[in-house]
Design a protein around this motif. Structure first.
Motif, PDB file in Angstrom:
ATOM      1  N   ASN A  94       0.769  -1.452  -0.323  1.00  0.00           N
ATOM      2  CA  ASN A  94       0.090   0.214   0.287  1.00  0.00           C
ATOM      3  C   ASN A  94       0.826   1.057  -0.143  1.00  0.00           C
ATOM      4  O   ASN A  94       0.490   2.060   1.149  1.00  0.00           O
ATOM      5  CB  ASN A  94      -0.757  -0.061   0.828  1.00  0.00           C
ATOM      6  N   THR A  96       2.048   4.853  -0.440  1.00  0.00           N
ATOM      7  CA  THR A  96       0.976   6.281  -0.703  1.00  0.00           C
ATOM      8  C   THR A  96       1.620   7.333  -1.593  1.00  0.00           C
ATOM      9  O   THR A  96       1.422   7.395  -2.158  1.00  0.00           O
ATOM     10  CB  THR A  96       1.782   6.943   0.725  1.00  0.00           C
ATOM     11  N   THR A 150      -6.170  -5.596  -3.057  1.00  0.00           N
ATOM     12  CA  THR A 150      -6.264  -4.405  -2.004  1.00  0.00           C
ATOM     13  C   THR A 150      -7.979  -4.423  -1.492  1.00  0.00           C
ATOM     14  O   THR A 150      -8.321  -4.964  -1.949  1.00  0.00           O
ATOM     15  CB  THR A 150      -5.945  -2.939  -2.389  1.00  0.00           C
ATOM     16  N   ALA A 151      -7.346  -3.663  -0.871  1.00  0.00           N
ATOM     17  CA  ALA A 151      -9.256  -3.572   0.638  1.00  0.00           C
ATOM     18  C   ALA A 151     -10.110  -2.641  -1.334  1.00  0.00           C
ATOM     19  O   ALA A 151     -11.235  -2.886  -0.695  1.00  0.00           O
ATOM     20  CB  ALA A 151      -9.151  -2.469   1.676  1.00  0.00           C
ATOM     21  N   GLU A 152      -9.877  -1.831  -1.856  1.00  0.00           N
ATOM     22  CA  GLU A 152     -10.348  -1.201  -2.915  1.00  0.00           C
ATOM     23  C   GLU A 152     -10.567  -2.196  -4.072  1.00  0.00           C
ATOM     24  O   GLU A 152     -11.616  -2.010  -5.216  1.00  0.00           O
ATOM     25  CB  GLU A 152      -9.760  -0.212  -3.018  1.00  0.00           C
ATOM     26  N   THR A 153      -9.866  -3.214  -4.167  1.00  0.00           N
ATOM     27  CA  THR A 153     -10.027  -3.668  -5.763  1.00  0.00           C
ATOM     28  C   THR A 153     -10.409  -5.618  -5.065  1.00  0.00           C
ATOM     29  O   THR A 153     -10.329  -6.473  -4.307  1.00  0.00           O
ATOM     30  CB  THR A 153      -8.980  -4.117  -6.043  1.00  0.00           C
ATOM     31  N   THR A 158      -7.957  -6.365 -11.210  1.00  0.00           N
ATOM     32  CA  THR A 158      -9.139  -5.545 -11.713  1.00  0.00           C
ATOM     33  C   THR A 158      -9.192  -4.261 -12.994  1.00  0.00           C
ATOM     34  O   THR A 158      -8.612  -4.044 -13.796  1.00  0.00           O
ATOM     35  CB  THR A 158      -9.459  -4.980 -10.634  1.00  0.00           C
ATOM     36  N   TYR A 159      -7.207  -3.505 -12.443  1.00  0.00           N
ATOM     37  CA  TYR A 159      -6.406  -2.994 -12.971  1.00  0.00           C
ATOM     38  C   TYR A 159      -5.810  -3.488 -14.049  1.00  0.00           C
ATOM     39  O   TYR A 159      -5.558  -2.785 -14.707  1.00  0.00           O
ATOM     40  CB  TYR A 159      -5.787  -2.004 -12.207  1.00  0.00           C
ATOM     41  N   LYS A 196      -1.279  -0.675  -7.289  1.00  0.00           N
ATOM     42  CA  LYS A 196      -0.958  -0.837  -6.070  1.00  0.00           C
ATOM     43  C   LYS A 196      -0.922  -2.063  -5.580  1.00  0.00           C
ATOM     44  O   LYS A 196      -1.534  -2.682  -6.037  1.00  0.00           O
ATOM     45  CB  LYS A 196      -1.948   0.748  -5.530  1.00  0.00           C
ATOM     46  N   GLY A 198      -1.331  -4.543  -2.580  1.00  0.00           N
ATOM     47  CA  GLY A 198      -2.042  -4.587  -0.910  1.00  0.00           C
ATOM     48  C   GLY A 198      -0.934  -5.363  -0.152  1.00  0.00           C
ATOM     49  O   GLY A 198      -0.626  -5.444   1.459  1.00  0.00           O
TER      50      GLY A 198
END
Length: 417
Positions: A94, A96, A150-153, A158-159, A196, A198
C-alpha cells in the motif's frame, strides 16, 4: 501542314519508406526499427497515406479482440523482448506514493522531428507519440499475483486487465501464479498510470516492454522521390520520458528512433499510337479554303494522352526551331512561323498557385509550368496537348501554297522538381 513531336518523360519511379533505427555508443539504448512506405494504389487513388510495414508484435498484432481497436485508433504495436527493469528493493504494501510501486509514464504527447532528404536536403516534419504501454512483470511466490489484491479492489487483476486512469483498457491479460502480461491504451497527453499492491513484494521485474505508437507523417504527394532521415531521442528511467517510478530501474537509459522515410512515386505518360505525329488542320478541315477561298482562323490539333501522377512534376519544351520563347515551323523555302503549345491537365492536378491547369502555355523558359502538384493520386486520366498556329501566321503560311511546314517539338514531363 505537319508537325513532328517528341514526347518524353524524365521521372524515375520514386519511393517513400519509413524506417526507424537507433544506436548509441555512449549509453545503453532501447533499439527498434520502424518502416513505412507510400506507394500510390490505383485501386484506391484517394488514399494518400504511408503504409506501416514494420513487423508488428504484441497485443495489437496477436490478440484478436484487440486488433480492431488498435486499427481504429491508428496505433501500431511493438513488443521489445530485450527490455528489462528490476526493482532496487522491496515494494512496500500500500505505498502512498505511486512512484514507489508499479508505475508507468510514457511520452504520450506529440513530438516533432525533422527528416531530411538525403539527396536534396529538403526538410519535412514527422510527429510521433507513444499511445499504449504494457509489459511482462514477474514476482516471487509467495506472495504471487495476489499481492495486487487490496481493500479497494475485489481481485488482483482488476486494473491489470482493465486500466487505471488515465489509461484506458483494451481488456487483455495473460497470467500465471507469479507473472502477468498486460497492455493499456494511453490517451494523448495522459500522465502516469499505476497499480497499488496490498502485500509487500520482495522483488519485482519487467522482462519485456510493449508499446504502441502513433505517427503523423507529411503529405507524400508534396515530397520528392528518395529517402528522408532523422532522429528522435527519449530518455528512459526515473523522471525520464519513459518513467517506471523510483523503484524500477530499466537496463536501458535512452530510446532513440532514427527514421528513414522513402517514397515510391509514379509519373506515367501514355501517348496513343501515332500520337507523336501531329497534323495541324483548320476547324472542319481544308474544304472551306479549297472550295470557297475562306481563310482559316487557325491551324490546330488537340492531342489527348493518359497521365498517372502521384508526385510533383514540371513540364518543359525543346524545339528543333526556336522562335522567341516558343517553337517554330519552317517550309522548304526557309519561311518560318511560330507554333503555340499548351497543356490541359485533369482534375486533381494544380499549379504552384493552386490553380487548375487549362490550356497552360508551354514556353522554352519553363515559366508557368515549373510546378504541377497533385491533390490526390491521379490514375490514368486524360490530358491534352494543344498545338496551334494563330490567324496572323496562318495568313503568312497561305502566301506559300504547295509547301509543307514542319518542325520537331519535344515535350518533357520531369519529376525532379
Amino acid at each position: 501542314m505537319s508537325l513532328f513531336t517528341t514526347l518524353k518523360k524524365t521521372s524515375a519511379p520514386s519511393a517513400l519508406a519509413l524506417a526507424l533505427v537507433f544506436s548509441s555508443p555512449l549509453a545503453l539504448a532501447f533499439v527498434e526499427e520502424v518502416t513505412a512506405v507510400f506507394r500510390p494504389d490505383p485501386s484506391n487513388p484517394m488514399s494518400n497515406k504511408f503504409k506501416n510495414t514494420t513487423p508488428e508484435g504484441g497485443v495489437c498484432a496477436w490478440h484478436p479482440p484487440a486488433i480492431p481497436k488498435c486499427r481504429a485508433l491508428n496505433i501500431f504495436g511493438i513488443r521489445n523482448t530485450g527490455f528489462s527493469a528490476s526493482s532496487s528493493g522491496p515494494i512496500l504494501a500500500n505505498p502512498t506514493d505511486p512512484r514507489q510501486g508499479a508505475y508507468f509514464k510514457v511520452p504520450s504527447e506529440w513530438r516533432d522531428l525533422q527528416v531530411t532528404h538525403v539527396g536534396t536536403g529538403e526538410v519535412e516534419t514527422v510527429q510521433m507519440r507513444i499511445a499504449g504501454v504494457g509489459a511482462r512483470w514477474n514476482l516471487p511466490r509467495p506472495p504471487g499475483v495476489s499481492a495486487f489484491m487490496t481493500a479497494e479492489t475485489p481481485g488482483w487483476s482488476t486494473y491489470w486487465y482493465g486500466a487505471p486512469e488515465p489509461c484506458q483498457p483494451i481488456n487483455y491479460l495473460a497470467a500465471g501464479n507469479n507473472f502477468a502480461l498486460f497492455f493499456w491504451i494511453v490517451p494523448e497527453g495522459a500522465g502516469a498510470c499505476s497499480v497499488k499492491n496490498g502485500t509487500e513484494i520482495p522483488w519485482f521485474t519487467y522482462t519485456h516492454l510493449e508499446y504502441a505508437y502513433e505517427l503523423k507523417t507529411p503529405n507524400p504527394l508534396t515530397m520528392n522521390t528518395g529517402e528522408y532521415r532523422g532522429s528522435l531521442t527519449y530518455s528512459m528511467g526515473p523522471g525520464g520520458d519513459f518513467d517506471f517510478g523510483d523503484i524500477m530501474k530499466p537496463g536501458d537509459t535512452v530510446a532513440t528512433f532514427n527514421f528513414t522515410l522513402s517514397v515510391e512515386h509514379q509519373l506515367k505518360v501514355d501517348i496513343p499510337p501515332g500520337g507523336n505525329r501531329i497534323e495541324l488542320l483548320p476547324q472542319g478541315g481544308w474544304q472551306a479554303w479549297l472550295n470557297a477561298g475562306r481563310r482559316p482562323d487557325r491551324l490546330y490539333r488537340d492531342q489527348t494522352f493518359r497521365l498517372s501522377a502521384s508526385s510533383r512534376f514540371k513540364m518543359q519544351m525543346e524545339c528543333s526551331l526556336v522562335i522567341g520563347n516558343t517553337c517554330g515551323l519552317r517550309n522548304g523555302n526557309g519561311d518560318e512561323v511560330p507554333l503555340q503549345v499548351a497543356v490541359s491537365l485533369p482534375y486533381g492536378l494544380q499549379d504552384g498557385h493552386d490553380q487548375a491547369v487549362n490550356k497552360r502555355p508551354l514556353r522554352l523558359d519553363g515559366s508557368g509550368t515549373e510546378l504541377f502538384q497533385p491533390l490526390q493520386y491521379v490514375n490514368d486520366r486524360p490530358a491534352i496537348l494543344h498545338f496551334e498556329v494563330d490567324r496572323a501566321n496562318v495568313s503568312q503560311m497561305l502566301e506559300h501554297p504547295g509547301t509543307t511546314y514542319s518542325g520537331v517539338v519535344t515535350v518533357i514531363w520531369d519529376s525532379q522538381v
